[in-house]
Scaffold this active site. Structure first.
Site, short mmCIF file in Angstrom:
data_model
loop_
_atom_site.label_atom_id
_atom_site.label_comp_id
_atom_site.label_asym_id
_atom_site.label_seq_id
_atom_site.Cartn_x
_atom_site.Cartn_y
_atom_site.Cartn_z
N SER A 167 0.81 -1.15 0.03
CA SER A 167 0.00 -0.08 0.20
C SER A 167 0.99 1.18 -0.02
O SER A 167 0.21 2.23 -0.25
CB SER A 167 -1.00 -0.05 1.20
N LYS A 226 0.92 4.21 7.38
CA LYS A 226 0.20 4.85 6.44
C LYS A 226 0.56 6.39 6.42
O LYS A 226 1.42 6.80 7.56
CB LYS A 226 -1.29 4.87 6.85
#
Length: 241
Positions: A162, A200
């Site tokens: 990701s 993230k």
């Protein structure tokens, strides 16, 4: 001779690599240079590559290396050695996550050389679907002291894709500075609902917290501020080639 925009982009990439060892994303480069689209960034990168200032690393999504800087910025930097970012070769970890014990400094072979630092690998962090947070160190990695800039640090193995557009790949080992605060735009280890750990980019959306992926295949997740706890900020990475 570089154009003004080429010069600005080269300095931006150089400073980001110096700070974290990770090249900026195309969106970050576009915003930093106040360009309307990413196509302008592609043209600037191509021009810098053709002039021998940067190199695109093969088989890596948007991975860049600064080879040299203009002499007007860094006299003597280009000879005889080559500039390289804070990405070093290392090994991989096993499942686990948590607070790091104090790092141990290994003995340097040369009395005049700074001692390398041994950091605990606290396990695996998800760069994709969050995984359960575990709190068991597995082994250690040795990093150069210049990668660490004060505070406690620990390492985690990356699992997932990701964050590939931020230059972070499955199997990389990331270096985290332990802490509970972050500035919007920082890449952080985030604990969601005291159960799930994920890597993230940290953003704020009004009173909420957004955990943003660097891969268009993943959606940005929005949480109330009481659901997310920052566990540390990314400061470097180790890649096994």
């Amino acid at each position: 001779m570089l154009t003004r925009k080429q010069h600005e982009l080269l300095l931006f990439i150089h400073e980001r690599l110096k700070e974290s060892g990770i090249p900026p994303s195309f969106d970050e480069m576009k915003d930093a240079l106040d360009l309307a689209s990413k196509s302008g960034i592609h043209r600037l990168i191509t021009a810098l590559e053709e002039r021998g200032f940067i190199r695109r690393l093969p088989n890596r999504a948007r991975a860049l290396e600064v080879i040299k800087l203009p002499d007007s910025i860094a006299p003597g930097l280009n000879a005889p050695r080559k500039f390289s970012p804070s990405v070093i070769q290392g090994s991989l970890g096993q499942p686990g996550f948590g607070k790091a014990p104090e790092p141990k400094r290994s003995t340097a072979s040369n009395d005049d050389a700074p001692a390398a630092v041994s950091l605990p690998v606290m396990g695996r962090i998800a760069a994709g679907v969050p995984i359960s947070a575990i709190q068991n160190p597995t082994h250690s990695v040795v990093v150069p002291p210049e990668m660490l800039r004060g505070g406690e640090h620990y390492a985690l193995e990356v699992k997932g894709d990701s964050m590939i557009e931020a230059g972070i790949f499955d199997g990389d080992t990331i270096i985290i500075r332990n802490g509970s605060t972050a500035t919007p735009g920082d890449i952080v280890v985030a604990l969601v609902d005291d159960e799930e750990a994920t890597l993230k980019r940290f953003r704020r959306r009004g009173d909420s917290i957004a955990l943003e992926a660097a891969n268009p295949a993943y959606e940005t997740r929005i949480f109330g501020p009481d659901r997310v706890k920052v566990q540390g900020r990314l400061v470097g990475l180790i890649r096994r080639y």
